[in-house]
Design a protein around this motif. Structure first.
Motif, short mmCIF file in Angstrom:
data_model
loop_
_atom_site.label_atom_id
_atom_site.label_comp_id
_atom_site.label_asym_id
_atom_site.label_seq_id
_atom_site.Cartn_x
_atom_site.Cartn_y
_atom_site.Cartn_z
N TYR A 64 0.82 -1.22 0.00
CA TYR A 64 0.00 0.00 0.00
C TYR A 64 0.85 1.27 0.00
O TYR A 64 0.34 2.37 -0.14
CB TYR A 64 -0.87 0.03 1.28
N TYR A 66 3.11 4.38 -0.68
CA TYR A 66 3.39 5.26 -1.82
C TYR A 66 4.62 6.13 -1.57
O TYR A 66 5.01 6.91 -2.43
CB TYR A 66 2.18 6.14 -2.12
N THR A 112 12.13 3.51 7.26
CA THR A 112 12.17 2.80 8.54
C THR A 112 13.45 3.13 9.32
O THR A 112 14.47 2.44 9.17
CB THR A 112 12.06 1.27 8.30
N ARG A 182 4.07 -7.53 4.19
CA ARG A 182 4.93 -7.23 5.34
C ARG A 182 5.36 -8.53 6.00
O ARG A 182 4.69 -9.55 5.89
CB ARG A 182 4.18 -6.34 6.34
N TYR A 242 -2.62 4.89 -4.16
CA TYR A 242 -1.82 5.67 -5.11
C TYR A 242 -1.34 4.79 -6.26
O TYR A 242 -1.14 3.58 -6.10
CB TYR A 242 -0.60 6.27 -4.41
#
Ligand SMILES: C[S@@+](CC[C@H](N)C(=O)[O-])C[C@H]1O[C@@H](n2cnc3c(N)ncnc32)[C@H](O)[C@@H]1O
Length: 431
Positions: A64, A66, A112, A182, A242
Protein backbone atom coordinates in the motif's frame (compact mmCIF):
# COMPACT_ATOMS: atom_id res chain seq x y z
CA UNK A 1 -20.62 65.78 3.09
CA UNK A 2 -22.30 62.42 3.48
CA UNK A 3 -20.64 59.86 5.65
CA UNK A 4 -19.19 56.95 3.67
CA UNK A 5 -19.65 54.28 6.34
CA UNK A 6 -17.95 51.35 4.60
CA UNK A 7 -14.75 53.38 4.23
CA UNK A 8 -15.04 54.83 7.67
CA UNK A 9 -13.14 53.00 10.32
CA UNK A 10 -9.98 50.99 10.70
CA UNK A 11 -8.68 50.85 14.20
CA UNK A 12 -5.17 51.48 12.89
CA UNK A 13 -5.97 55.15 12.41
CA UNK A 14 -5.70 57.72 9.67
CA UNK A 15 -7.45 56.17 6.63
CA UNK A 16 -10.61 57.97 7.56
CA UNK A 17 -11.37 60.94 5.40
CA UNK A 18 -11.20 59.95 1.77
CA UNK A 19 -11.95 63.21 -0.01
CA UNK A 20 -9.57 63.81 -2.92
CA UNK A 21 -6.68 65.83 -1.52
CA UNK A 22 -2.87 66.01 -1.47
CA UNK A 23 -2.97 66.47 2.28
CA UNK A 24 -2.18 63.78 4.83
CA UNK A 25 1.11 62.19 3.73
CA UNK A 26 1.38 58.65 5.07
CA UNK A 27 4.60 58.03 6.97
CA UNK A 28 3.97 54.60 8.35
CA UNK A 29 1.38 51.95 8.88
CA UNK A 30 -0.01 51.23 11.41
CA UNK A 31 0.12 54.62 13.09
CA UNK A 32 2.59 54.99 15.96
CA UNK A 33 -0.29 55.38 18.37
CA UNK A 34 -1.01 51.67 17.88
CA UNK A 35 2.51 50.50 18.72
CA UNK A 36 3.03 48.80 22.05
CA UNK A 37 6.03 48.69 24.31
CA UNK A 38 8.85 46.60 22.80
CA UNK A 39 12.38 45.68 23.80
CA UNK A 40 15.33 44.23 21.93
CA UNK A 41 14.68 40.97 23.82
CA UNK A 42 11.20 40.84 22.28
CA UNK A 43 12.56 41.52 18.81
CA UNK A 44 15.29 38.95 19.22
CA UNK A 45 13.13 36.21 20.74
CA UNK A 46 14.21 33.06 18.95
CA UNK A 47 11.44 31.07 17.35
CA UNK A 48 11.26 27.37 18.22
CA UNK A 49 12.51 24.91 15.66
CA UNK A 50 11.50 21.31 14.94
CA UNK A 51 13.80 18.89 13.19
CA UNK A 52 12.78 16.18 10.74
CA UNK A 53 15.29 13.52 9.64
CA UNK A 54 14.38 11.24 6.75
CA UNK A 55 15.62 7.65 6.60
CA UNK A 56 14.46 6.25 3.25
CA UNK A 57 15.46 2.60 3.83
CA UNK A 58 12.91 -0.16 4.41
CA UNK A 59 12.98 -3.93 4.94
CA UNK A 60 10.48 -4.32 2.09
CA UNK A 61 8.16 -2.27 -0.09
CA UNK A 62 4.72 -2.61 1.51
CA UNK A 63 1.96 -3.11 -1.04
CA UNK A 64 0.00 0.00 0.00
CA UNK A 65 2.99 2.29 0.51
CA UNK A 66 3.39 5.26 -1.82
CA UNK A 67 6.40 6.80 -0.09
CA UNK A 68 9.71 6.81 -1.96
CA UNK A 69 11.62 4.13 -0.11
CA UNK A 70 14.75 2.14 -0.82
CA UNK A 71 14.82 -1.60 -0.16
CA UNK A 72 17.64 -4.14 -0.26
CA UNK A 73 20.39 -1.63 0.55
CA UNK A 74 23.80 -2.88 1.64
CA UNK A 75 25.23 -1.66 4.94
CA UNK A 76 27.91 0.32 3.09
CA UNK A 77 25.20 2.25 1.16
CA UNK A 78 23.36 3.10 4.36
CA UNK A 79 26.65 4.21 5.98
CA UNK A 80 27.33 6.56 3.06
CA UNK A 81 23.82 8.05 3.35
CA UNK A 82 24.23 8.62 7.11
CA UNK A 83 27.60 10.26 6.50
CA UNK A 84 25.94 12.68 4.03
CA UNK A 85 23.05 13.30 6.41
CA UNK A 86 25.47 14.36 9.15
CA UNK A 87 27.28 16.62 6.71
CA UNK A 88 23.99 18.20 5.65
CA UNK A 89 23.17 18.91 9.31
CA UNK A 90 26.49 20.75 9.68
CA UNK A 91 26.15 22.73 6.44
CA UNK A 92 22.51 23.77 6.96
CA UNK A 93 23.05 24.71 10.60
CA UNK A 94 25.80 27.14 9.60
CA UNK A 95 24.02 28.52 6.55
CA UNK A 96 20.71 29.20 8.29
CA UNK A 97 22.20 29.79 11.78
CA UNK A 98 19.85 27.12 13.06
CA UNK A 99 21.87 26.82 16.28
CA UNK A 100 20.46 30.18 17.42
CA UNK A 101 17.03 28.62 17.82
CA UNK A 102 15.75 26.24 20.49
CA UNK A 103 15.04 22.80 19.05
CA UNK A 104 11.85 21.56 20.71
CA UNK A 105 11.33 18.32 18.79
CA UNK A 106 13.26 15.85 16.66
CA UNK A 107 11.52 13.31 14.44
CA UNK A 108 13.26 10.44 12.64
CA UNK A 109 10.77 9.33 9.98
CA UNK A 110 10.88 7.15 6.95
CA UNK A 111 11.14 4.71 5.48
CA UNK A 112 12.17 2.80 8.54
CA UNK A 113 14.60 4.53 10.92
CA UNK A 114 14.75 1.43 13.14
CA UNK A 115 16.44 -0.35 10.24
CA UNK A 116 19.60 1.66 11.04
CA UNK A 117 22.17 0.11 13.33
CA UNK A 118 23.12 1.62 16.68
CA UNK A 119 26.27 3.30 15.38
CA UNK A 120 24.38 5.16 12.67
CA UNK A 121 21.46 6.17 14.91
CA UNK A 122 23.90 7.49 17.54
CA UNK A 123 25.96 9.29 14.91
CA UNK A 124 22.95 11.24 13.60
CA UNK A 125 21.61 12.28 16.99
CA UNK A 126 25.12 13.19 18.23
CA UNK A 127 25.59 15.40 15.17
CA UNK A 128 22.26 17.07 15.85
CA UNK A 129 23.08 17.64 19.53
CA UNK A 130 26.60 18.89 18.76
CA UNK A 131 25.46 21.37 16.12
CA UNK A 132 22.01 22.50 17.19
CA UNK A 133 20.58 23.88 20.40
CA UNK A 134 18.40 20.96 21.51
CA UNK A 135 16.57 22.03 24.65
CA UNK A 136 16.44 19.91 27.80
CA UNK A 137 13.47 17.55 27.58
CA UNK A 138 13.01 18.02 23.82
CA UNK A 139 10.79 15.41 22.22
CA UNK A 140 12.72 12.76 20.28
CA UNK A 141 10.55 10.43 18.18
CA UNK A 142 11.68 7.51 16.07
CA UNK A 143 9.44 5.67 13.61
CA UNK A 144 9.87 1.95 13.29
CA UNK A 145 8.63 -1.28 11.86
CA UNK A 146 7.97 -4.00 14.45
CA UNK A 147 10.03 -6.65 12.62
CA UNK A 148 13.12 -4.44 13.00
CA UNK A 149 12.61 -3.70 16.68
CA UNK A 150 14.46 -6.44 18.52
CA UNK A 151 15.58 -6.09 22.16
CA UNK A 152 19.06 -4.88 21.16
CA UNK A 153 17.58 -2.12 18.99
CA UNK A 154 15.21 -1.08 21.77
CA UNK A 155 18.21 -0.76 24.14
CA UNK A 156 19.91 1.47 21.58
CA UNK A 157 16.85 3.71 21.27
CA UNK A 158 16.80 4.09 25.05
CA UNK A 159 20.54 4.83 25.19
CA UNK A 160 20.35 7.60 22.61
CA UNK A 161 17.48 9.29 24.44
CA UNK A 162 14.45 8.45 22.30
CA UNK A 163 11.35 9.35 24.30
CA UNK A 164 8.68 8.46 21.70
CA UNK A 165 8.52 5.43 19.47
CA UNK A 166 5.97 5.23 16.67
CA UNK A 167 5.49 1.74 15.30
CA UNK A 168 3.87 1.12 11.93
CA UNK A 169 1.64 -1.81 12.85
CA UNK A 170 -1.17 -1.34 10.31
CA UNK A 171 -3.00 -4.55 11.28
CA UNK A 172 -2.87 -7.21 13.95
CA UNK A 173 -4.62 -9.80 11.80
CA UNK A 174 -2.06 -12.08 10.16
CA UNK A 175 -3.89 -12.64 6.86
CA UNK A 176 -4.33 -8.90 6.33
CA UNK A 177 -0.68 -8.26 7.23
CA UNK A 178 0.42 -10.90 4.73
CA UNK A 179 -1.62 -9.34 1.92
CA UNK A 180 0.25 -6.08 2.40
CA UNK A 181 3.61 -7.79 1.83
CA UNK A 182 4.93 -7.23 5.34
CA UNK A 183 7.05 -9.63 7.34
CA UNK A 184 5.28 -8.97 10.65
CA UNK A 185 2.84 -11.25 12.39
CA UNK A 186 0.58 -10.40 15.32
CA UNK A 187 3.00 -12.24 17.62
CA UNK A 188 6.05 -10.33 16.36
CA UNK A 189 4.16 -7.03 16.58
CA UNK A 190 3.11 -7.59 20.19
CA UNK A 191 6.68 -8.50 21.12
CA UNK A 192 8.04 -5.34 19.46
CA UNK A 193 5.44 -3.22 21.28
CA UNK A 194 6.67 -4.73 24.57
CA UNK A 195 10.28 -3.93 23.70
CA UNK A 196 9.28 -0.38 22.84
CA UNK A 197 7.25 0.11 26.03
CA UNK A 198 10.05 -1.26 28.20
CA UNK A 199 12.36 1.52 27.02
CA UNK A 200 10.14 3.93 28.97
CA UNK A 201 9.28 5.88 25.80
CA UNK A 202 5.73 6.91 24.94
CA UNK A 203 4.57 4.43 22.32
CA UNK A 204 2.29 5.13 19.38
CA UNK A 205 1.08 2.47 16.98
CA UNK A 206 -0.23 3.21 13.49
CA UNK A 207 -3.18 1.23 12.17
CA UNK A 208 -4.54 1.55 8.64
CA UNK A 209 -8.22 1.33 7.85
CA UNK A 210 -9.14 0.07 4.40
CA UNK A 211 -6.39 -2.49 3.81
CA UNK A 212 -6.86 -5.32 1.32
CA UNK A 213 -8.68 -8.27 2.82
CA UNK A 214 -10.04 -6.26 5.75
CA UNK A 215 -13.54 -7.25 6.90
CA UNK A 216 -15.57 -5.98 9.85
CA UNK A 217 -14.38 -9.06 11.76
CA UNK A 218 -10.63 -8.64 11.03
CA UNK A 219 -10.84 -4.90 11.70
CA UNK A 220 -12.66 -5.38 15.00
CA UNK A 221 -9.94 -7.85 15.97
CA UNK A 222 -7.13 -5.42 15.15
CA UNK A 223 -8.76 -2.57 17.05
CA UNK A 224 -9.42 -4.78 20.09
CA UNK A 225 -5.86 -6.11 20.15
CA UNK A 226 -4.44 -2.62 19.67
CA UNK A 227 -6.39 -1.33 22.67
CA UNK A 228 -5.34 -4.33 24.76
CA UNK A 229 -1.67 -3.42 24.29
CA UNK A 230 -2.39 -0.32 26.40
CA UNK A 231 0.05 1.79 24.38
CA UNK A 232 -0.24 5.49 25.10
CA UNK A 233 -1.30 6.41 21.59
CA UNK A 234 -3.07 4.83 18.59
CA UNK A 235 -3.19 6.46 15.16
CA UNK A 236 -5.54 5.34 12.39
CA UNK A 237 -4.73 6.36 8.83
CA UNK A 238 -7.29 5.87 6.12
CA UNK A 239 -5.53 3.88 3.41
CA UNK A 240 -5.11 6.09 0.36
CA UNK A 241 -4.64 4.29 -2.94
CA UNK A 242 -1.82 5.67 -5.11
CA UNK A 243 -0.80 4.72 -8.63
CA UNK A 244 2.79 3.87 -7.63
CA UNK A 245 1.79 1.01 -5.31
CA UNK A 246 1.46 -2.75 -5.64
CA UNK A 247 -2.11 -2.45 -4.35
CA UNK A 248 -2.95 -0.26 -7.33
CA UNK A 249 -1.65 -2.87 -9.79
CA UNK A 250 -3.42 -5.66 -7.90
CA UNK A 251 -6.73 -3.80 -7.91
CA UNK A 252 -6.40 -3.21 -11.65
CA UNK A 253 -5.58 -6.89 -12.21
CA UNK A 254 -8.48 -7.81 -9.92
CA UNK A 255 -6.25 -9.94 -7.69
CA UNK A 256 -7.23 -8.06 -4.51
CA UNK A 257 -10.34 -6.31 -3.23
CA UNK A 258 -10.25 -3.16 -1.20
CA UNK A 259 -13.01 -2.17 1.22
CA UNK A 260 -15.30 0.48 -0.25
CA UNK A 261 -15.25 4.05 1.09
CA UNK A 262 -18.51 3.34 2.94
CA UNK A 263 -17.05 0.23 4.59
CA UNK A 264 -13.91 2.12 5.53
CA UNK A 265 -16.03 4.85 7.11
CA UNK A 266 -17.77 2.16 9.17
CA UNK A 267 -14.38 0.76 10.23
CA UNK A 268 -13.34 4.18 11.49
CA UNK A 269 -16.67 4.65 13.23
CA UNK A 270 -16.18 1.32 14.97
CA UNK A 271 -12.62 2.24 16.02
CA UNK A 272 -13.78 5.59 17.42
CA UNK A 273 -16.51 3.89 19.47
CA UNK A 274 -14.08 1.36 20.90
CA UNK A 275 -11.47 4.03 21.61
CA UNK A 276 -14.04 6.11 23.46
CA UNK A 277 -15.12 3.13 25.58
CA UNK A 278 -11.46 2.53 26.51
CA UNK A 279 -10.74 6.20 27.29
CA UNK A 280 -8.59 6.81 24.25
CA UNK A 281 -9.38 10.42 23.37
CA UNK A 282 -8.49 12.22 20.16
CA UNK A 283 -6.02 15.11 20.08
CA UNK A 284 -6.17 15.16 16.30
CA UNK A 285 -8.78 13.52 14.14
CA UNK A 286 -6.69 10.40 13.60
CA UNK A 287 -4.63 10.00 16.79
CA UNK A 288 -6.17 8.82 20.05
CA UNK A 289 -4.29 8.85 23.33
CA UNK A 290 -5.03 7.52 26.79
CA UNK A 291 -7.28 10.10 28.44
CA UNK A 292 -6.15 12.63 25.83
CA UNK A 293 -2.68 12.88 27.40
CA UNK A 294 0.69 12.30 25.69
CA UNK A 295 0.01 14.86 22.98
CA UNK A 296 2.76 14.94 20.38
CA UNK A 297 4.90 18.10 20.24
CA UNK A 298 6.20 17.69 16.69
CA UNK A 299 3.04 17.40 14.56
CA UNK A 300 0.89 20.03 16.35
CA UNK A 301 3.79 22.46 16.33
CA UNK A 302 4.13 22.10 12.57
CA UNK A 303 0.38 22.31 12.01
CA UNK A 304 0.25 25.56 13.97
CA UNK A 305 2.82 27.04 11.64
CA UNK A 306 6.15 26.64 13.46
CA UNK A 307 9.29 25.98 11.45
CA UNK A 308 10.72 22.54 10.86
CA UNK A 309 13.99 21.86 9.12
CA UNK A 310 14.10 18.74 6.93
CA UNK A 311 17.29 16.67 6.71
CA UNK A 312 17.72 13.80 4.26
CA UNK A 313 16.71 12.85 0.72
CA UNK A 314 13.14 13.84 -0.19
CA UNK A 315 12.57 15.44 3.22
CA UNK A 316 10.41 18.56 3.18
CA UNK A 317 10.05 21.35 5.70
CA UNK A 318 9.53 25.03 6.36
CA UNK A 319 11.63 28.05 7.30
CA UNK A 320 9.69 31.28 7.68
CA UNK A 321 7.70 31.91 4.52
CA UNK A 322 9.44 29.17 2.56
CA UNK A 323 8.37 25.56 2.27
CA UNK A 324 10.97 23.43 0.52
CA UNK A 325 12.06 19.90 -0.25
CA UNK A 326 15.34 18.12 -0.90
CA UNK A 327 16.11 16.04 -3.92
CA UNK A 328 14.38 12.64 -3.99
CA UNK A 329 17.16 10.47 -5.33
CA UNK A 330 19.42 9.09 -2.62
CA UNK A 331 22.54 8.95 -4.85
CA UNK A 332 22.00 12.49 -6.11
CA UNK A 333 21.40 13.68 -2.54
CA UNK A 334 24.68 12.12 -1.38
CA UNK A 335 26.73 13.56 -4.23
CA UNK A 336 25.35 17.10 -3.74
CA UNK A 337 26.04 17.05 -0.01
CA UNK A 338 29.51 15.54 -0.52
CA UNK A 339 30.33 18.64 -2.61
CA UNK A 340 29.45 20.78 0.42
CA UNK A 341 26.17 22.02 -1.05
CA UNK A 342 22.59 21.85 0.21
CA UNK A 343 20.29 19.37 -1.57
CA UNK A 344 17.24 21.67 -1.72
CA UNK A 345 15.52 21.04 -5.05
CA UNK A 346 12.14 22.78 -4.93
CA UNK A 347 10.23 25.22 -2.78
CA UNK A 348 7.49 27.79 -2.56
CA UNK A 349 7.49 31.24 -1.01
CA UNK A 350 4.17 31.41 0.82
CA UNK A 351 1.92 34.41 0.34
CA UNK A 352 -0.18 35.69 3.24
CA UNK A 353 -3.16 33.93 1.70
CA UNK A 354 -1.23 30.62 1.51
CA UNK A 355 -0.40 30.94 5.20
CA UNK A 356 -4.02 31.65 6.17
CA UNK A 357 -5.22 28.59 4.28
CA UNK A 358 -2.42 26.47 5.72
CA UNK A 359 -3.39 27.55 9.24
CA UNK A 360 -6.99 26.52 8.58
CA UNK A 361 -6.42 23.16 6.88
CA UNK A 362 -3.55 22.04 9.09
CA UNK A 363 -4.92 23.68 12.25
CA UNK A 364 -8.28 21.94 11.84
CA UNK A 365 -6.48 18.57 12.10
CA UNK A 366 -6.14 19.38 15.81
CA UNK A 367 -9.96 19.26 16.19
CA UNK A 368 -10.13 22.78 17.63
CA UNK A 369 -9.24 25.75 15.45
CA UNK A 370 -8.24 28.72 17.58
CA UNK A 371 -10.10 31.68 16.06
CA UNK A 372 -8.42 34.19 18.34
CA UNK A 373 -5.01 33.05 17.17
CA UNK A 374 -6.18 33.35 13.56
CA UNK A 375 -7.36 36.91 14.19
CA UNK A 376 -4.20 37.93 16.01
CA UNK A 377 -2.08 36.56 13.13
CA UNK A 378 -4.06 37.97 10.22
CA UNK A 379 -5.98 40.88 11.70
CA UNK A 380 -9.50 39.82 10.74
CA UNK A 381 -12.07 37.31 11.86
CA UNK A 382 -12.15 34.06 9.90
CA UNK A 383 -15.94 34.28 10.00
CA UNK A 384 -15.84 37.50 7.97
CA UNK A 385 -14.94 35.26 5.01
CA UNK A 386 -16.73 32.03 5.73
CA UNK A 387 -19.64 32.68 8.08
CA UNK A 388 -22.06 30.99 5.69
CA UNK A 389 -19.86 27.92 5.37
CA UNK A 390 -19.49 27.76 9.15
CA UNK A 391 -23.24 27.87 9.60
CA UNK A 392 -23.78 25.20 6.96
CA UNK A 393 -21.14 22.92 8.51
CA UNK A 394 -22.76 23.42 11.90
CA UNK A 395 -26.25 22.64 10.68
CA UNK A 396 -24.91 19.54 8.86
CA UNK A 397 -23.40 18.37 12.15
CA UNK A 398 -19.69 18.62 11.26
CA UNK A 399 -18.70 21.41 13.68
CA UNK A 400 -19.75 23.60 16.55
CA UNK A 401 -18.32 27.10 16.87
CA UNK A 402 -18.29 30.21 19.00
CA UNK A 403 -16.21 33.43 19.09
CA UNK A 404 -13.12 31.53 20.26
CA UNK A 405 -12.97 28.29 18.31
CA UNK A 406 -14.32 25.96 15.68
CA UNK A 407 -14.60 22.42 17.04
CA UNK A 408 -15.02 19.21 15.04
CA UNK A 409 -17.90 16.98 16.11
CA UNK A 410 -17.52 13.19 15.88
CA UNK A 411 -18.99 13.40 12.39
CA UNK A 412 -16.48 16.11 11.56
CA UNK A 413 -13.61 13.95 12.82
CA UNK A 414 -14.83 10.99 10.79
CA UNK A 415 -14.66 13.08 7.65
CA UNK A 416 -11.02 13.98 8.14
CA UNK A 417 -9.87 17.08 6.29
CA UNK A 418 -13.33 17.86 4.87
CA UNK A 419 -14.05 20.68 7.35
CA UNK A 420 -10.60 22.28 6.90
CA UNK A 421 -11.04 22.20 3.13
CA UNK A 422 -14.58 23.61 3.32
CA UNK A 423 -13.56 26.49 5.61
CA UNK A 424 -10.67 27.46 3.39
CA UNK A 425 -12.67 27.34 0.15
CA UNK A 426 -13.90 30.97 0.35
CA UNK A 427 -10.28 32.06 0.83
CA UNK A 428 -9.12 29.84 -2.03
CA UNK A 429 -11.58 31.62 -4.28
CA UNK A 430 -9.50 34.77 -3.76
CA UNK A 431 -6.42 33.44 -5.55
C1 LIG B 1 6.01 6.43 6.21
S1 LIG B 1 5.32 5.11 7.04
C2 LIG B 1 6.69 4.51 7.98
C3 LIG B 1 6.37 3.32 8.90
C4 LIG B 1 7.22 2.08 8.89
N1 LIG B 1 8.25 2.05 7.89
C5 LIG B 1 6.43 0.80 8.79
O1 LIG B 1 7.02 -0.20 8.51
O2 LIG B 1 5.25 0.78 9.00
C6 LIG B 1 4.33 5.92 8.26
C7 LIG B 1 2.91 5.51 8.22
O3 LIG B 1 2.30 5.94 7.04
C8 LIG B 1 1.12 5.21 6.86
N2 LIG B 1 0.93 4.92 5.42
C9 LIG B 1 1.77 4.32 4.57
N3 LIG B 1 1.19 4.19 3.35
C10 LIG B 1 -0.05 4.71 3.43
C11 LIG B 1 -1.15 4.87 2.52
N4 LIG B 1 -1.10 4.42 1.28
N5 LIG B 1 -2.27 5.49 2.98
C12 LIG B 1 -2.36 5.94 4.25
N6 LIG B 1 -1.36 5.81 5.14
C13 LIG B 1 -0.22 5.21 4.75
C14 LIG B 1 1.29 3.90 7.65
O4 LIG B 1 0.30 3.80 8.64
C15 LIG B 1 2.66 4.03 8.25
O5 LIG B 1 2.76 3.47 9.53
Amino acid sequence: MTKNTHLEPTRRGFITNLTPSRRGFITNYPNFQHWKQATDAKLLAAKPLNIYVHIPFCAQQCSYCYYRTVTGSRKSEIDIYVEALCKEIEIATKKFRLNERPVVSIYFGGGTPTLLDGTNLAKIIDTIRNNLNVIEGAEFTVEGEPVTLIQKKANILKDIGVNRISLGVQSLYDDVIKLSNRQDTEKKVLKAIDFARNTGAIVNIDLMSGLAGETPKTWAYSVKRAIETEVESITVYKMELYANTQYYKDVRNKTIDLPSDEQELEFMQHAMEKFEQSEYEPWCFFTFTKKGKFVHVHAPSIWRGDDYYPFGASAFGRLGDWVFQSTNEVNKYVSIVEKGELPISRGHNMTSLDKMIRDIVLGMKLIRLDLKMFKSRYGFKLSSFCEEVMQQLESDGFITFNEEEVVLTKKGMLHGDFVGKSLSKPLMNMY
